[in-house]
Design a protein around this motif. Structure first.
Motif, short mmCIF file in Angstrom:
data_model
loop_
_atom_site.label_atom_id
_atom_site.label_comp_id
_atom_site.label_asym_id
_atom_site.label_seq_id
_atom_site.Cartn_x
_atom_site.Cartn_y
_atom_site.Cartn_z
N SER A 54 0.82 -1.20 0.00
CA SER A 54 0.00 0.00 0.00
C SER A 54 0.86 1.26 0.00
O SER A 54 0.64 2.19 -0.78
N MET A 55 1.89 1.27 0.86
CA MET A 55 2.75 2.45 0.93
C MET A 55 3.49 2.68 -0.38
O MET A 55 3.66 3.82 -0.82
N ALA A 56 3.94 1.59 -1.01
CA ALA A 56 4.66 1.74 -2.28
C ALA A 56 3.75 2.32 -3.36
O ALA A 56 4.15 3.19 -4.14
N SER A 57 2.51 1.83 -3.43
CA SER A 57 1.59 2.33 -4.45
C SER A 57 1.17 3.77 -4.19
O SER A 57 0.87 4.53 -5.12
N ILE A 58 1.16 4.17 -2.92
CA ILE A 58 0.73 5.51 -2.55
C ILE A 58 1.62 6.58 -3.16
O ILE A 58 1.17 7.70 -3.44
N VAL A 59 2.89 6.26 -3.41
CA VAL A 59 3.80 7.26 -3.97
C VAL A 59 3.24 7.83 -5.27
O VAL A 59 3.11 9.05 -5.43
N GLY A 185 1.69 13.07 1.15
CA GLY A 185 1.60 11.62 1.03
C GLY A 185 2.66 11.02 0.13
O GLY A 185 3.06 9.86 0.32
N ILE A 186 3.14 11.78 -0.85
CA ILE A 186 4.21 11.29 -1.73
C ILE A 186 5.43 10.91 -0.90
O ILE A 186 6.01 9.83 -1.04
N PHE A 187 5.81 11.80 0.01
CA PHE A 187 7.04 11.61 0.78
C PHE A 187 6.85 10.58 1.90
O PHE A 187 7.79 9.85 2.23
N ILE A 188 5.64 10.51 2.45
CA ILE A 188 5.36 9.46 3.42
C ILE A 188 5.49 8.09 2.75
O ILE A 188 6.10 7.16 3.29
N VAL A 221 -1.73 -1.65 -8.61
CA VAL A 221 -2.52 -0.61 -7.94
C VAL A 221 -2.07 0.77 -8.39
O VAL A 221 -2.89 1.66 -8.66
N ALA A 222 -0.75 0.97 -8.47
CA ALA A 222 -0.24 2.30 -8.82
C ALA A 222 -0.67 2.72 -10.22
O ALA A 222 -1.07 3.86 -10.44
N ILE A 223 -0.60 1.80 -11.17
CA ILE A 223 -0.97 2.13 -12.55
C ILE A 223 -2.40 2.64 -12.63
O ILE A 223 -2.69 3.69 -13.22
N ALA A 224 -3.33 1.89 -12.04
CA ALA A 224 -4.74 2.26 -12.13
C ALA A 224 -5.05 3.51 -11.31
O ALA A 224 -5.86 4.35 -11.71
#
Length: 262
Positions: A54-59, A185-188, A221-224
């Motif tokens: 989740s954290m990785a996709s949040i970037v 949120g990008i940096f978190i 997740v990140a792509i969509a």
């Protein structure tokens, strides 16, 4: 089928990122905790993998949301600059703490967090006199960023459920608080995902992973989510601040309840 599942989750996460400034992290954590064991990941590692992925996709999700908000002038970049040092340190340390916890303990941490924030958002009111010219800054904001980053890493979110109420309380208009939260949120996400990837024990996940970050989930997740975040941003600018708080509160309660059944 696996990729399609993660793409659908990403689309939902992206809309929530733009709408609520939360990166969709909480819904991802709950959904991934249920789904990952079905795809061969050991259940005892599923909660850690859900948080890390989740954290990785949040970037990228948060970046897409922040860009859309920036185009509408709703990101307070000076406030973001003050918060970034804190959220980077907090995100790294929070992931380190979470790795040391048992998955069952993490589940309860996330569920209880959801209920507390849901209640806070349901009953809170915007501070009188919210002003578009208010730009919070200073060492206090940096320190707050540290706490927000740490808690976010433990519960798998982009920090919006803390950053948005804090900024609203300080007098920032809700929609600008959401935009500013998305940028933070990008940096978190960067700090926490790096922590989960680099501080995990050897062989934390069987395959297709870096540490606890399960790559198919994080990438799908990140792509969509990048594609769907602008839709959430448009909704955020069309809905009143009070309605946003009610949506946020209901969302938190549903996610917390789903985790209790895990």
């Amino acid at each position: 089928m696996l990729l399609l599942t993660f793409l659908v989750l990403g689309a939902i996460a992206g809309i929530l990122a733009g709408l609520l400034g939360i990166g969709g992290g909480l819904v991802l954590v709950a959904a991934l905790a249920w789904l990952l064991p079905l795809y061969g990941l050991p259940k005892e590692a599923a909660m850690h993998a859900a948080l890390a992925s989740s954290m990785a996709s949040i970037v990228l999700t948060a970046a897409s949301s922040a860009f859309a908000h920036h185009r509408r002038g709703s990101v307070l970049w000076p406030t973001v600059a003050w918060m970034v040092p804190g959220v980077l340190v907090g995100g790294w340390l929070g992931s380190r703490f979470a790795i040391a916890l048992d998955g069952e303990v993490l589940k309860w941490c996330v569920a209880i967090y959801c209920f507390l924030v849901g209640a806070q958002m349901a009953f809170s009111r915007a501070r009188p006199g919210a002003d578009a010219d208010v730009v919070p800054h200073g060492a206090g904001i940096t320190a707050a960023g540290g706490g927000i980053g740490a808690v976010s890493a433990v519960v798998g979110i982009g920090g919006g459920s803390m950053t948005v109420p804090l900024l609203v309380w300080l007098g920032v208009a809700p929609v600008r608080a959401v935009g500013t939260s998305s940028a933070c949120g990008i940096f978190i996400g960067i700090a926490a995902a790096a922590g989960y990837a680099l501080q995990a024990p050897p062989g934390a996940l069987p395959e297709h992973a870096i540490g606890y970050v399960y790559l198919p989930a994080a990438i799908g997740v990140a792509i969509a989510s990048v594609l769907s975040a602008p839709l959430g941003t448009r909704l955020a600018h069309a809905i009143s601040g009070a309605a946003l708080r009610r949506v946020f509160a209901g969302f938190m309660v549903l996610v917390g309840a789903s985790l209790l059944l895990w």
